[in-house]
Design a protein around this motif. Structure first.
Motif, PDB file in Angstrom:
ATOM      1  N   GLY A  68      41.495 -16.416  15.438  1.00 51.91           N
ATOM      2  CA  GLY A  68      41.762 -16.405  16.867  1.00 51.91           C
ATOM      3  C   GLY A  68      42.857 -15.456  17.279  1.00 51.91           C
ATOM      4  O   GLY A  68      43.160 -15.342  18.472  1.00 51.91           O
ATOM      5  N   GLY A  69      43.479 -14.767  16.317  1.00 51.93           N
ATOM      6  CA  GLY A  69      44.549 -13.835  16.629  1.00 51.93           C
ATOM      7  C   GLY A  69      44.027 -12.498  17.120  1.00 51.93           C
ATOM      8  O   GLY A  69      42.827 -12.249  17.172  1.00 51.93           O
ATOM      9  N   ARG A  70      44.962 -11.606  17.447  1.00 50.14           N
ATOM     10  CA  ARG A  70      44.599 -10.296  17.974  1.00 50.14           C
ATOM     11  C   ARG A  70      43.784  -9.485  16.988  1.00 50.14           C
ATOM     12  O   ARG A  70      42.823  -8.811  17.368  1.00 50.14           O
ATOM     13  CB  ARG A  70      45.880  -9.527  18.351  1.00 50.14           C
ATOM     14  CG  ARG A  70      45.654  -8.091  18.782  1.00 50.14           C
ATOM     15  CD  ARG A  70      46.936  -7.484  19.331  1.00 50.14           C
ATOM     16  NE  ARG A  70      48.015  -7.467  18.350  1.00 50.14           N
ATOM     17  CZ  ARG A  70      48.173  -6.500  17.439  1.00 50.14           C
ATOM     18  NH1 ARG A  70      47.311  -5.506  17.350  1.00 50.14           N
ATOM     19  NH2 ARG A  70      49.202  -6.550  16.594  1.00 50.14           N
ATOM     20  N   VAL A  71      44.131  -9.539  15.709  1.00 50.31           N
ATOM     21  CA  VAL A  71      43.394  -8.793  14.687  1.00 50.31           C
ATOM     22  C   VAL A  71      43.439  -9.588  13.378  1.00 50.31           C
ATOM     23  O   VAL A  71      44.311  -9.372  12.538  1.00 50.31           O
ATOM     24  CB  VAL A  71      43.936  -7.354  14.511  1.00 50.31           C
ATOM     25  CG1 VAL A  71      45.435  -7.340  14.252  1.00 50.31           C
ATOM     26  CG2 VAL A  71      43.178  -6.604  13.421  1.00 50.31           C
ATOM     27  N   PRO A  72      42.507 -10.518  13.189  1.00 51.47           N
ATOM     28  CA  PRO A  72      42.496 -11.317  11.960  1.00 51.47           C
ATOM     29  C   PRO A  72      42.430 -10.435  10.715  1.00 51.47           C
ATOM     30  O   PRO A  72      41.672  -9.459  10.663  1.00 51.47           O
ATOM     31  CB  PRO A  72      41.228 -12.163  12.114  1.00 51.47           C
ATOM     32  CG  PRO A  72      41.036 -12.274  13.591  1.00 51.47           C
ATOM     33  CD  PRO A  72      41.459 -10.936  14.134  1.00 51.47           C
ATOM     34  N   VAL A  73      43.224 -10.790   9.726  1.00 52.76           N
ATOM     35  CA  VAL A  73      43.250 -10.064   8.451  1.00 52.76           C
ATOM     36  C   VAL A  73      42.793 -11.008   7.348  1.00 52.76           C
ATOM     37  O   VAL A  73      43.266 -12.137   7.237  1.00 52.76           O
ATOM     38  CB  VAL A  73      44.662  -9.523   8.149  1.00 52.76           C
ATOM     39  CG1 VAL A  73      44.699  -8.855   6.777  1.00 52.76           C
ATOM     40  CG2 VAL A  73      45.094  -8.539   9.233  1.00 52.76           C
ATOM     41  N   ASN A  74      41.850 -10.529   6.547  1.00 52.36           N
ATOM     42  CA  ASN A  74      41.269 -11.302   5.451  1.00 52.36           C
ATOM     43  C   ASN A  74      40.612 -12.589   5.950  1.00 52.36           C
ATOM     44  O   ASN A  74      40.855 -13.685   5.435  1.00 52.36           O
ATOM     45  CB  ASN A  74      42.310 -11.594   4.364  1.00 52.36           C
ATOM     46  CG  ASN A  74      42.605 -10.362   3.530  1.00 52.36           C
ATOM     47  OD1 ASN A  74      41.793  -9.443   3.443  1.00 52.36           O
ATOM     48  ND2 ASN A  74      43.771 -10.329   2.918  1.00 52.36           N
ATOM     49  N   ALA A  75      39.745 -12.414   6.952  1.00 50.33           N
ATOM     50  CA  ALA A  75      38.958 -13.547   7.442  1.00 50.33           C
ATOM     51  C   ALA A  75      38.019 -14.071   6.368  1.00 50.33           C
ATOM     52  O   ALA A  75      37.537 -15.199   6.456  1.00 50.33           O
ATOM     53  CB  ALA A  75      38.161 -13.135   8.681  1.00 50.33           C
ATOM     54  N   SER A  76      37.758 -13.272   5.340  1.00 50.44           N
ATOM     55  CA  SER A  76      36.937 -13.712   4.205  1.00 50.44           C
ATOM     56  C   SER A  76      37.654 -14.733   3.345  1.00 50.44           C
ATOM     57  O   SER A  76      37.033 -15.491   2.594  1.00 50.44           O
ATOM     58  CB  SER A  76      36.565 -12.518   3.329  1.00 50.44           C
ATOM     59  OG  SER A  76      37.730 -11.987   2.707  1.00 50.44           O
ATOM     60  N   GLY A  77      38.976 -14.745   3.400  1.00 58.11           N
ATOM     61  CA  GLY A  77      39.811 -15.505   2.473  1.00 58.11           C
ATOM     62  C   GLY A  77      40.570 -14.605   1.530  1.00 58.11           C
ATOM     63  O   GLY A  77      41.523 -15.043   0.881  1.00 58.11           O
ATOM     64  N   GLY A  78      40.154 -13.321   1.448  1.00 58.21           N
ATOM     65  CA  GLY A  78      40.859 -12.346   0.628  1.00 58.21           C
ATOM     66  C   GLY A  78      40.873 -12.692  -0.852  1.00 58.21           C
ATOM     67  O   GLY A  78      40.209 -13.621  -1.315  1.00 58.21           O
ATOM     68  N   LEU A  79      41.648 -11.927  -1.602  1.00 60.98           N
ATOM     69  CA  LEU A  79      41.768 -12.188  -3.039  1.00 60.98           C
ATOM     70  C   LEU A  79      42.413 -13.532  -3.310  1.00 60.98           C
ATOM     71  O   LEU A  79      42.206 -14.114  -4.374  1.00 60.98           O
ATOM     72  CB  LEU A  79      42.587 -11.086  -3.712  1.00 60.98           C
ATOM     73  CG  LEU A  79      41.993  -9.683  -3.711  1.00 60.98           C
ATOM     74  CD1 LEU A  79      42.912  -8.742  -4.469  1.00 60.98           C
ATOM     75  CD2 LEU A  79      40.616  -9.669  -4.314  1.00 60.98           C
ATOM     76  N   ALA A  80      43.177 -14.043  -2.361  1.00 63.36           N
ATOM     77  CA  ALA A  80      43.773 -15.370  -2.515  1.00 63.36           C
ATOM     78  C   ALA A  80      42.696 -16.414  -2.755  1.00 63.36           C
ATOM     79  O   ALA A  80      42.911 -17.390  -3.474  1.00 63.36           O
ATOM     80  CB  ALA A  80      44.577 -15.726  -1.271  1.00 63.36           C
ATOM     81  N   SER A  81      41.527 -16.210  -2.152  1.00 61.78           N
ATOM     82  CA  SER A  81      40.433 -17.167  -2.269  1.00 61.78           C
ATOM     83  C   SER A  81      39.366 -16.740  -3.260  1.00 61.78           C
ATOM     84  O   SER A  81      38.636 -17.586  -3.785  1.00 61.78           O
ATOM     85  CB  SER A  81      39.783 -17.382  -0.895  1.00 61.78           C
ATOM     86  OG  SER A  81      40.712 -17.865   0.037  1.00 61.78           O
ATOM     87  N   PHE A  82      39.266 -15.447  -3.519  1.00 62.82           N
ATOM     88  CA  PHE A  82      38.224 -14.939  -4.398  1.00 62.82           C
ATOM     89  C   PHE A  82      38.714 -14.707  -5.825  1.00 62.82           C
ATOM     90  O   PHE A  82      37.994 -14.946  -6.777  1.00 62.82           O
ATOM     91  CB  PHE A  82      37.664 -13.616  -3.852  1.00 62.82           C
ATOM     92  CG  PHE A  82      36.618 -13.792  -2.798  1.00 62.82           C
ATOM     93  CD1 PHE A  82      35.278 -13.636  -3.106  1.00 62.82           C
ATOM     94  CD2 PHE A  82      36.960 -14.126  -1.506  1.00 62.82           C
ATOM     95  CE1 PHE A  82      34.300 -13.794  -2.140  1.00 62.82           C
ATOM     96  CE2 PHE A  82      36.004 -14.294  -0.527  1.00 62.82           C
ATOM     97  CZ  PHE A  82      34.660 -14.135  -0.843  1.00 62.82           C
ATOM     98  N   GLY A  83      39.942 -14.225  -5.979  1.00 57.57           N
ATOM     99  CA  GLY A  83      40.342 -13.660  -7.251  1.00 57.57           C
ATOM    100  C   GLY A  83      39.833 -12.230  -7.313  1.00 57.57           C
ATOM    101  O   GLY A  83      39.087 -11.775  -6.446  1.00 57.57           O
ATOM    102  N   GLU A  84      40.232 -11.520  -8.347  1.00 60.26           N
ATOM    103  CA  GLU A  84      39.950 -10.092  -8.431  1.00 60.26           C
ATOM    104  C   GLU A  84      38.831  -9.803  -9.426  1.00 60.26           C
ATOM    105  O   GLU A  84      38.955 -10.052 -10.619  1.00 60.26           O
ATOM    106  CB  GLU A  84      41.222  -9.335  -8.840  1.00 60.26           C
ATOM    107  CG  GLU A  84      41.089  -7.846  -8.702  1.00 60.26           C
ATOM    108  CD  GLU A  84      42.395  -7.127  -9.017  1.00 60.26           C
ATOM    109  OE1 GLU A  84      42.502  -5.938  -8.677  1.00 60.26           O
ATOM    110  OE2 GLU A  84      43.296  -7.749  -9.604  1.00 60.26           O
ATOM    111  N   ALA A  85      37.718  -9.281  -8.897  1.00 63.87           N
ATOM    112  CA  ALA A  85      36.643  -8.717  -9.714  1.00 63.87           C
ATOM    113  C   ALA A  85      36.650  -7.230  -9.384  1.00 63.87           C
ATOM    114  O   ALA A  85      36.009  -6.787  -8.421  1.00 63.87           O
ATOM    115  CB  ALA A  85      35.305  -9.358  -9.386  1.00 63.87           C
ATOM    116  N   VAL A  86      37.376  -6.446 -10.143  1.00 64.23           N
ATOM    117  CA  VAL A  86      37.867  -5.129  -9.735  1.00 64.23           C
ATOM    118  C   VAL A  86      36.817  -4.217  -9.092  1.00 64.23           C
ATOM    119  O   VAL A  86      37.007  -3.772  -7.964  1.00 64.23           O
ATOM    120  CB  VAL A  86      38.566  -4.426 -10.920  1.00 64.23           C
ATOM    121  CG1 VAL A  86      38.887  -2.978 -10.599  1.00 64.23           C
ATOM    122  CG2 VAL A  86      39.848  -5.173 -11.272  1.00 64.23           C
TER     123      VAL A  86
END
Length: 396
Positions: free
Chosen positions: A330-348
């Motif tokens: 709901g903010g002006r420019v949502p960042v990492n609406a996917s959940g980002g690496l915080a939620s995914f972990g890194e699959a390079v």
């Protein structure tokens, strides 16, 4: 614009620890992207694979590996390696083939089966590899590296561990709504603060995990999209794959004999900021036009750096922007609406492609409970080892 290419389809394999090979994950993501695009595998004229050096020889020839997994049908293949920027480099390669008239419709695939724990350099002792030097000479694994960035922000701007924790809280809430995310449980700031210290000031929940996962895109030229009856596709308008300029302003070890050569005048900005600027310039948009962003949150503190580097706020203002709610739902420019690496972990090799998958879903208006209302312009950003920049701008 003549440089636009259309995103016909997106597909992913859920992130996690699944115990299978990367080619299996890539095949599943590719099939999902083909189905989303309404394109048969036999229609694909080129496959660009983002490499995974941990996958042995098949990982080094990822394009051919994925083509073989889907069934040989004569497509052109290419394999691209750029560390964390591999996925965006693969998108750029596919786009170049389409714009050059070498291929009508291209499948881009990235997948990884990551080991548990810290990433280790592949291929044994490699004293010309900055990763190997950091790990073996300094003992500076990636979390230690992230901790240095966090301490720098605290010293320069007064950021606090509480600010960093709020990034995790925001991204975990978004990831809880994403069926492809590995971690789908909301987290509180108190839980972040109670998690184990890993690299002061960063705790376990401040740092992304290593994961298995895959993502794929079906890209085509605008004329091909029109022939398919797709009248208003999401379009990739820019891909930035720039390198640093002197002097380097990121915390990294020297690249052996290369850093002493001054090729240009000192840069007015840091490397990550130059990645975004190049993408904005090519796309003909600016930060004020962006509806959402997907950035490489290897750590919570690094997400705040990206806010500044992609122009959402000035230097040192990232924590304040976060606390204002501008980068949240709901903010002006949502960042990492996917959940980002915080939620995914890194699959390079998959992550930069996954970022484009999320932006595409958002611009299509098909992100479900994560949807950013009225999204029209999205930017993705990350950087890979050894000077690989990575940013993609998509529009609708």
């Amino acid at each position: 614009m003549s440089g636009d290419v259309a995103v016909l389809g997106v597909g992913m394999h859920p992130w996690g620890k699944w115990g299978r090979g990367f080619a299996t994950y890539g095949r599943i993501a590719a099939r999902a992207a083909l189905e989303d695009a309404g394109v048969g595998w036999e229609e694909i004229s080129s496959v660009v694979g983002a490499q995974t050096v941990r996958g042995g020889y098949p990982g080094y020839v990822a394009g051919a590996t994925f083509a073989r997994a889907l069934g040989w049908q004569g497509a052109r293949v290419a394999s691209v390696y750029a560390a964390c920027a591999s996925g965006a480099q693969a998108v750029d390669t596919a786009r170049a083939q389409i714009l050059a008239g070498l291929a009508d419709v291209v499948l881009v695939v990235g997948a990884d089966a990551a080991p548990k724990g810290f990433f280790a350099p592949a291929g044994g002792e490699r004293p010309d590899d900055p990763d190997w030097l950091r790990f073996r000479v300094l003992g500076a694994t990636n979390p230690a590296y992230f901790g240095l960035y966090a301490r720098r922000r605290m010293a320069l701007y007064g950021d606090t561990p509480e600010d960093f924790a709020l990034v995790k809280v925001k991204n975990a809430a978004a990831g809880a709504l994403n069926e492809f995310a590995r971690y789908r449980t909301p987290v509180t700031a108190e839980e972040v603060a109670a998690s184990a210290m890993v690299a002061d000031p960063l705790r376990l929940l401040d740092i992304c995990a290593t994961s298995d996962g895959a993502a794929a895109l079906v890209l085509c030229g605008m004329e091909y999209a029109r022939r398919r009856g797709v009248r208003d596709p999401v379009r990739i308008r820019a891909v930035s794959t720039v390198t640093p300029t002197f002097p380097r302003t990121v915390l990294d070890l020297p690249d052996i004999g290369t850093d002493s050569a001054v090729a240009v005048e000192p840069a007015p900005e840091g490397f990550r900021a130059s990645i975004a600027r190049a993408a904005y310039e090519e796309a003909g948009v600016g930060p004020e036009d962006v509806s959402l962003a997907e950035v490489y949150d290897l750590s919570t503190a690094l997400e705040l750096e990206w806010y500044e580097d992609i122009g959402l706020c000035g230097p040192g203002e990232g924590a304040r922007l976060l606390r204002s709610g501008a980068t949240g739902p709901g903010g002006r420019v949502p960042v990492n609406a996917s959940g980002g690496l915080a939620s995914f972990g890194e699959a390079v090799p998959a992550q930069a492609i996954a970022q484009v998958c999320e932006v595409t879903r958002q611009l299509r208006g098909r992100a479900g409970r994560r949807q950013v209302p009225g999204a029209r312009v999205g930017i993705t950003a990350n950087r890979g080892l050894f000077g690989h920049g990575s940013a993609v701008v998509a529009v609708r």
